[in-house]
Design a protein around this motif. Structure first.
Motif, PDB file in Angstrom:
ATOM      1  N   GLY A   1     147.900  21.799  75.635  1.00 26.35           N
ATOM      2  CA  GLY A   1     146.555  22.142  75.189  1.00 26.35           C
ATOM      3  C   GLY A   1     145.517  21.854  76.257  1.00 26.35           C
ATOM      4  N   ALA A   2     145.632  20.679  76.897  1.00 22.70           N
ATOM      5  CA  ALA A   2     144.681  20.317  77.959  1.00 22.70           C
ATOM      6  C   ALA A   2     144.820  21.232  79.167  1.00 22.70           C
ATOM      7  CB  ALA A   2     144.904  18.861  78.365  1.00 22.70           C
ATOM      8  N   VAL A   3     146.058  21.600  79.511  1.00 22.30           N
ATOM      9  CA  VAL A   3     146.276  22.501  80.642  1.00 22.30           C
ATOM     10  C   VAL A   3     145.660  23.877  80.358  1.00 22.30           C
ATOM     11  CG1 VAL A   3     148.018  23.725  81.996  1.00 22.30           C
ATOM     12  CG2 VAL A   3     148.337  21.307  81.446  1.00 22.30           C
ATOM     13  N   GLU A   4     145.841  24.361  79.136  1.00 21.75           N
ATOM     14  CA  GLU A   4     145.303  25.684  78.790  1.00 21.75           C
ATOM     15  C   GLU A   4     143.783  25.690  78.836  1.00 21.75           C
ATOM     16  OE1 GLU A   4     145.886  29.198  75.440  1.00 21.75           O
ATOM     17  OE2 GLU A   4     146.759  27.218  75.105  1.00 21.75           O
ATOM     18  N   VAL A   5     143.155  24.650  78.271  1.00 19.50           N
ATOM     19  CA  VAL A   5     141.696  24.570  78.318  1.00 19.50           C
ATOM     20  C   VAL A   5     141.221  24.488  79.764  1.00 19.50           C
ATOM     21  CG1 VAL A   5     139.711  23.110  77.762  1.00 19.50           C
ATOM     22  CG2 VAL A   5     141.440  23.566  76.019  1.00 19.50           C
ATOM     23  N   SER A   6     141.903  23.682  80.569  1.00 18.45           N
ATOM     24  CA  SER A   6     141.511  23.523  81.974  1.00 18.45           C
ATOM     25  C   SER A   6     141.596  24.856  82.713  1.00 18.45           C
ATOM     26  CB  SER A   6     142.410  22.492  82.670  1.00 18.45           C
ATOM     27  OG  SER A   6     142.318  21.226  82.050  1.00 18.45           O
ATOM     28  N   LYS A   7     142.722  25.556  82.575  1.00 18.74           N
ATOM     29  CA  LYS A   7     142.902  26.814  83.279  1.00 18.74           C
ATOM     30  C   LYS A   7     141.883  27.864  82.829  1.00 18.74           C
ATOM     31  CE  LYS A   7     147.030  28.497  83.739  1.00 18.74           C
ATOM     32  NZ  LYS A   7     146.910  28.868  85.180  1.00 18.74           N
ATOM     33  N   THR A   8     141.522  27.819  81.556  1.00 14.29           N
ATOM     34  CA  THR A   8     140.556  28.786  81.044  1.00 14.29           C
ATOM     35  C   THR A   8     139.193  28.620  81.692  1.00 14.29           C
ATOM     36  OG1 THR A   8     141.685  28.903  78.905  1.00 14.29           O
ATOM     37  CG2 THR A   8     139.371  29.601  78.974  1.00 14.29           C
ATOM     38  N   PHE A   9     138.768  27.371  81.890  1.00 13.95           N
ATOM     39  CA  PHE A   9     137.402  27.124  82.349  1.00 13.95           C
ATOM     40  C   PHE A   9     137.299  26.711  83.814  1.00 13.95           C
ATOM     41  CE2 PHE A   9     137.158  26.353  77.713  1.00 13.95           C
ATOM     42  CZ  PHE A   9     136.282  27.387  77.408  1.00 13.95           C
ATOM     43  N   LEU A  10     138.417  26.658  84.528  1.00 13.73           N
ATOM     44  CA  LEU A  10     138.342  26.301  85.944  1.00 13.73           C
ATOM     45  C   LEU A  10     137.522  27.299  86.774  1.00 13.73           C
ATOM     46  CD1 LEU A  10     141.768  24.691  86.865  1.00 13.73           C
ATOM     47  CD2 LEU A  10     139.489  23.692  87.040  1.00 13.73           C
ATOM     48  N   PRO A  11     137.575  28.603  86.486  1.00 11.98           N
ATOM     49  CA  PRO A  11     136.689  29.498  87.249  1.00 11.98           C
ATOM     50  C   PRO A  11     135.216  29.116  87.122  1.00 11.98           C
ATOM     51  CG  PRO A  11     138.383  30.773  86.141  1.00 11.98           C
ATOM     52  CD  PRO A  11     138.509  29.362  85.631  1.00 11.98           C
ATOM     53  N   LEU A  12     134.796  28.668  85.931  1.00 15.56           N
ATOM     54  CA  LEU A  12     133.411  28.242  85.743  1.00 15.56           C
ATOM     55  C   LEU A  12     133.147  26.913  86.447  1.00 15.56           C
ATOM     56  CD1 LEU A  12     132.940  29.141  81.963  1.00 15.56           C
ATOM     57  CD2 LEU A  12     132.124  30.411  83.955  1.00 15.56           C
ATOM     58  N   LEU A  13     134.122  26.014  86.407  1.00 19.75           N
ATOM     59  CA  LEU A  13     133.947  24.721  87.091  1.00 19.75           C
ATOM     60  C   LEU A  13     133.916  24.907  88.603  1.00 19.75           C
ATOM     61  CD1 LEU A  13     136.229  22.286  85.021  1.00 19.75           C
ATOM     62  CD2 LEU A  13     133.777  22.714  84.788  1.00 19.75           C
ATOM     63  N   ARG A  14     134.709  25.841  89.115  1.00 24.75           N
ATOM     64  CA  ARG A  14     134.666  26.105  90.552  1.00 24.75           C
ATOM     65  C   ARG A  14     133.316  26.669  90.948  1.00 24.75           C
ATOM     66  NH1 ARG A  14     137.419  29.936  92.128  1.00 24.75           N
ATOM     67  NH2 ARG A  14     138.601  30.713  90.345  1.00 24.75           N
ATOM     68  N   LYS A  15     132.757  27.497  90.082  1.00 26.96           N
ATOM     69  CA  LYS A  15     131.451  28.094  90.381  1.00 26.96           C
ATOM     70  C   LYS A  15     130.352  27.041  90.407  1.00 26.96           C
ATOM     71  CE  LYS A  15     128.360  31.812  88.869  1.00 26.96           C
ATOM     72  NZ  LYS A  15     128.143  32.893  87.862  1.00 26.96           N
ATOM     73  N   SER A  16     130.431  26.080  89.488  1.00 26.98           N
ATOM     74  CA  SER A  16     129.395  25.034  89.432  1.00 26.98           C
ATOM     75  C   SER A  16     129.746  23.829  90.300  1.00 26.98           C
ATOM     76  CB  SER A  16     129.226  24.562  87.984  1.00 26.98           C
ATOM     77  OG  SER A  16     130.403  23.909  87.520  1.00 26.98           O
TER      78      SER A  16
END
Length: 360
Positions: free
Chosen positions: A173-188
């Motif tokens: 679950g944590a891996v899926e959430v992380s992978k989903t929002f990593l593009p946004l975290l990379r942007k910020s």
């Protein structure tokens, strides 16, 4: 901790010195004080530097953070805490009409938004698309807090469903959430914080399924910390010392355990041993620190410090077992843990064997 927004930060050399000095002092003391004395010096020096941790340097205002598992426990307290600090909080909950969600609605500011965990991806993407005026930095942080304890019992007794469920929620679950929002975290160039556990860093009896899932999460955090550094994303794992669960979940897990336990194994352990496991669950909350402030402050530091730590171990004495596990022989660690769990019940077959030996 000073108010967020200050410009203070450790210079690189100062940070390196603070990281290496406790270990260096400990090693220098080994010849004179022995391993145990050196560990005390190491731990004491570490505590001194931990107490002198610099204030968080980045401002909280305008930074959006997603927290999973906000219905109860650490996630619930963290949602309120970060909202009070000025963050824009996306609080993921399993039950949007439950008591935890209602309390967040009642006590938090309008900046906090409740998201149903099953629809969390779609909901937060819609917020980011249609409400850019709410915050300037996109999604700044993700705190993977959602997790389950399962039923603490000997690894042999646990059904495979418990192992799979712990891995599904605590790790996948944590891996899926992380992978989903990593593009946004990379942007910020934001932060990823994974709520692991002391049981994810050291082996503890009765936590085979839970500890294995949290250990996987800790390893994932370490690898992501290395890989995402080139993007400017900081990753931290938090290892709280208290292990908590809910009675409703325990009841279900107990039922699954008893229904899937082979008759021969149940006979070897004995029904009284299984009853003691339930008594252990009843006593478990007494060993959990009700004061969550060390955990909340460490998560805040991970979110706002210019140079956050890769690993946080909040809680009284949480770092000591980890130090013993890392720096002492395995047999010494096992001996240390056996003394901590010395009041554990003995399986029926072993009690019978001991009684037979005593009559010889």
């Amino acid at each position: 901790m000073d108010a967020p927004g200050g410009s203070l930060g450790w210079p690189w050399a100062g940070a390196a010195a603070r990281a290496l000095l406790p270990a260096a002092l400990g090693l220098l003391c080994v010849p004179a004080l022995g391993a145990a004395g050196a560990l005390l010096v190491f731990s004491g020096t570490l505590l001194i530097f931990s107490a002198a941790r610099p204030p968080a340097a980045l401002p909280a205002a305008g930074r959006a953070v997603l927290i999973t598992g906000s219905d109860t426990g650490i996630g619930h307290a963290l949602a309120k805490y970060l909202d009070n600090m000025g963050f824009i909080v996306f609080a993921g909950v399993l039950n949007k009409d439950g008591p935890g969600a209602e309390e967040l609605r009642r006590t938090c500011s309008q900046r906090l938004s409740l998201l149903h965990f099953c629809d969390i991806v779609m909901e937060i993407v819609m917020y980011l698309k249609w409400s850019p005026c709410l915050f300037s930095s996109g999604l700044w942080g993700v705190v993977n807090n959602a997790g389950i304890l399962g039923f603490p019992a000997d690894g042999e007794l646990l059904p495979m469903s418990t192992y799979r469920h712990c891995m599904d929620v605590n790790f996948f679950g944590a891996v899926e959430v992380s992978k989903t929002f990593l593009p946004l975290l990379r942007k910020s160039q934001g932060r990823l914080v994974n709520m692991s556990s002391m049981a994810g860093g050291i082996p503890l009896p009765k936590y085979a399924a839970y500890g294995a899932s949290k250990a996987a999460l800790s390893m994932f955090s370490g690898v992501m910390r290395q890989e995402l550094s080139k993007w400017g994303v900081k990753v931290a794992a938090v290892h709280p010392s208290g292990i908590q669960g809910t009675s409703e979940l325990w009841d279900k897990q107990e039922k699954d355990l008893l229904e899937n336990l082979p008759a021969a194994v149940r006979s070897d352990y004995g029904d009284d041993y299984l009853q003691e496991l339930k008594s252990y669950l009843v006593r478990l909350p007494a060993h959990c620190d009700a004061d969550l402030s060390p955990v909340l402050k460490d998560v805040l530091h991970a979110l706002l410090a210019r140079r956050p730590h890769g690993l946080y171990t909040p809680g009284k004495g949480a770092y000591l077992p980890l130090c013993i596990f890392c720096y002492f022989p395995v047999w010494f660690y096992d001996f240390f843990i056996s003394k901590l769990f010395s009041a554990e019940p003995v399986p029926r077959v072993l009690r019978t064997a001991e009684a037979g030996n005593g009559n010889l």
